[in-house]
Design a protein around this motif. Structure first.
Motif, PDB file in Angstrom:
ATOM      1  N   ILE A   1       0.839  -1.201   0.000  1.00 22.87           N
ATOM      2  CA  ILE A   1       0.000   0.000   0.000  1.00 22.87           C
ATOM      3  C   ILE A   1       0.872   1.249   0.000  1.00 22.87           C
ATOM      4  CG2 ILE A   1      -1.764   1.309   1.232  1.00 22.87           C
ATOM      5  CD1 ILE A   1      -2.607  -1.312   2.594  1.00 22.87           C
TER       6      ILE A   1
ATOM      7  N   GLY B   1       0.837   4.616   1.192  1.00 20.03           N
ATOM      8  CA  GLY B   1       0.020   5.316   2.174  1.00 20.03           C
ATOM      9  C   GLY B   1       0.503   6.722   2.443  1.00 20.03           C
TER      10      GLY B   1
ATOM     11  N   THR C   1      -1.414   9.369   2.158  1.00 18.57           N
ATOM     12  CA  THR C   1      -2.003  10.316   1.185  1.00 18.57           C
ATOM     13  C   THR C   1      -3.503  10.523   1.335  1.00 18.57           C
ATOM     14  OG1 THR C   1      -2.203   8.454  -0.376  1.00 18.57           O
ATOM     15  CG2 THR C   1      -0.242   9.827  -0.575  1.00 18.57           C
TER      16      THR C   1
ATOM     17  N   PRO D   1      -3.009  10.221   5.943  1.00 20.13           N
ATOM     18  CA  PRO D   1      -2.910   9.221   7.009  1.00 20.13           C
ATOM     19  C   PRO D   1      -4.250   8.603   7.416  1.00 20.13           C
ATOM     20  CG  PRO D   1      -1.551  11.136   7.497  1.00 20.13           C
ATOM     21  CD  PRO D   1      -2.371  11.495   6.298  1.00 20.13           C
TER      22      PRO D   1
ATOM     23  N   SER E   1      -6.972   7.924   5.648  1.00 16.54           N
ATOM     24  CA  SER E   1      -7.409   6.870   4.725  1.00 16.54           C
ATOM     25  C   SER E   1      -6.472   5.669   4.790  1.00 16.54           C
ATOM     26  CB  SER E   1      -7.500   7.397   3.294  1.00 16.54           C
ATOM     27  OG  SER E   1      -6.229   7.786   2.811  1.00 16.54           O
ATOM     28  N   THR E   2      -5.183   5.921   5.031  1.00 17.40           N
ATOM     29  CA  THR E   2      -4.242   4.810   5.176  1.00 17.40           C
ATOM     30  C   THR E   2      -4.633   3.928   6.348  1.00 17.40           C
ATOM     31  OG1 THR E   2      -2.480   6.225   4.304  1.00 17.40           O
ATOM     32  CG2 THR E   2      -1.807   4.191   5.400  1.00 17.40           C
TER      33      THR E   2
ATOM     34  N   TYR F   1      -7.705   1.852   5.367  1.00 17.02           N
ATOM     35  CA  TYR F   1      -7.342   0.703   4.527  1.00 17.02           C
ATOM     36  C   TYR F   1      -6.757  -0.412   5.390  1.00 17.02           C
ATOM     37  CZ  TYR F   1      -8.073   2.270  -0.295  1.00 17.02           C
ATOM     38  OH  TYR F   1      -8.642   2.625  -1.484  1.00 17.02           O
ATOM     39  N   TYR F   2      -5.794  -0.053   6.223  1.00 17.95           N
ATOM     40  CA  TYR F   2      -5.117  -1.074   7.024  1.00 17.95           C
ATOM     41  C   TYR F   2      -6.098  -1.810   7.936  1.00 17.95           C
ATOM     42  CZ  TYR F   2      -1.762  -3.253  10.174  1.00 17.95           C
ATOM     43  OH  TYR F   2      -1.053  -4.167  10.914  1.00 17.95           O
TER      44      TYR F   2
ATOM     45  N   ILE G   1       3.179  -1.318   4.088  1.00 18.42           N
ATOM     46  CA  ILE G   1       2.795   0.056   3.760  1.00 18.42           C
ATOM     47  C   ILE G   1       4.046   0.901   3.564  1.00 18.42           C
ATOM     48  CG2 ILE G   1       1.615   2.144   4.563  1.00 18.42           C
ATOM     49  CD1 ILE G   1      -0.203   0.332   6.247  1.00 18.42           C
TER      50      ILE G   1
ATOM     51  N   SER H   1       4.704   4.728   3.439  1.00 15.15           N
ATOM     52  CA  SER H   1       4.031   6.006   3.684  1.00 15.15           C
ATOM     53  C   SER H   1       4.868   7.147   3.122  1.00 15.15           C
ATOM     54  CB  SER H   1       3.823   6.197   5.190  1.00 15.15           C
ATOM     55  OG  SER H   1       3.037   7.340   5.432  1.00 15.15           O
TER      56      SER H   1
ATOM     57  N   SER I   1      -3.733   4.423  -1.958  1.00 19.69           N
ATOM     58  CA  SER I   1      -4.767   4.453  -0.918  1.00 19.69           C
ATOM     59  C   SER I   1      -5.494   5.787  -0.902  1.00 19.69           C
ATOM     60  CB  SER I   1      -4.142   4.175   0.461  1.00 19.69           C
ATOM     61  OG  SER I   1      -3.180   5.164   0.780  1.00 19.69           O
TER      62      SER I   1
END
Length: 237
Positions: free
Chosen positions: A6, A8, A10, A12, A14-15, A18-19, A41, A43, A83
């Protein structure tokens, strides 16, 4: 065995979504409480990415994202995903140089519109998403007559996303203002659905909040990713 990577950060919020949802969605798919999927991930700095997009530095933006994909591959990922929706502005360019296979959240959303026979969705998102045509073109190519807020409304929605939602601030007053905006657009430009085209928007606006059906690209995307992450299990049954 598939391992998801992922991109991530972009942003935090939404990251994290997703996780969390991929982990617990995986458990639910397998009907097993003592297993989590293998994923990693990378980031990145959302502000560095946004500066590149603002300056229309497509080469630099793709280079930033492609380097993230390379790091994911180095960590053992077999496929990668964005993400957030805004970086999809360079998805086609990124896909050509990506060291891992990727799938467009926008194409998945357009196909969902087709499957559900939604013809006139309202698209809400960041200023980049609404002012540029990368999402609208994907919908138009699928035969969908997408609707957008007017420029003043776009500026309002974009500011709320960047100044509040991306920073983890989800205010009831902002929710009410966005619902009123949707109601206003409904009255002037008939819509049959609403696309929450920013991965933070569904954290504030829920399907029961508005009259029209809601399409959440993040949820559509997550279900696709879960399909792929569990495909080896189905194939081995």
């Amino acid at each position: 065995m598939e391992k998801l990577g992922i991109i991530g950060g972009t942003g935090p919020e939404s990251t994290l979504a997703y996780y969390r949802q991929l982990n617990y969605g995986y458990q639910k798919r397998l009907s097993c409480q003592d297993v989590f999927p293998s994923m990693t991930i990378e980031s990145i700095n959302i502000y560095e990415m946004l500066r590149g997009i603002e300056q229309q530095d497509w080469h630099g933006t793709v280079r930033l994202l492609a380097a993230a994909v390379d790091h994911l591959k180095g960590a053992g990922a077999t496929f990668a995903t964005l993400s957030a929706i805004t970086p999809h502005i360079v998805f086609d360019k990124l896909q050509k140089v990506s060291s891992l296979p990727m799938t467009s959240m926008l194409q998945l959303t357009a196909q969902c519109c087709v499957n559900c026979q939604y013809q006139r969705p309202l698209l809400l998102g960041t200023s980049f998403t609404m002012a540029n045509n990368f999402f609208t073109n994907t919908l138009v190519e699928a035969g969908i007559d997408v609707r957008l807020p007017n420029p003043a409304q776009q500026a309002f929605v974009g500011a709320k996303i960047m100044n509040e939602l991306e920073k983890g601030q989800f205010k009831d007053s902002t929710k009410d203002q966005l619902i009123n905006l949707i109601n206003e657009i409904r009255g002037t430009d008939g819509i049959d659905s609403v696309i929450l085209g920013c991965t933070e928007l569904p954290m504030l606006i829920k399907p029961q909040d508005i009259q029209e059906p809601v399409l959440d690209p993040m949820q559509i995307h997550i279900q696709y990713l879960l399909d792929r992450m569990t495909s080896h299990i189905s194939n081995n049954e």
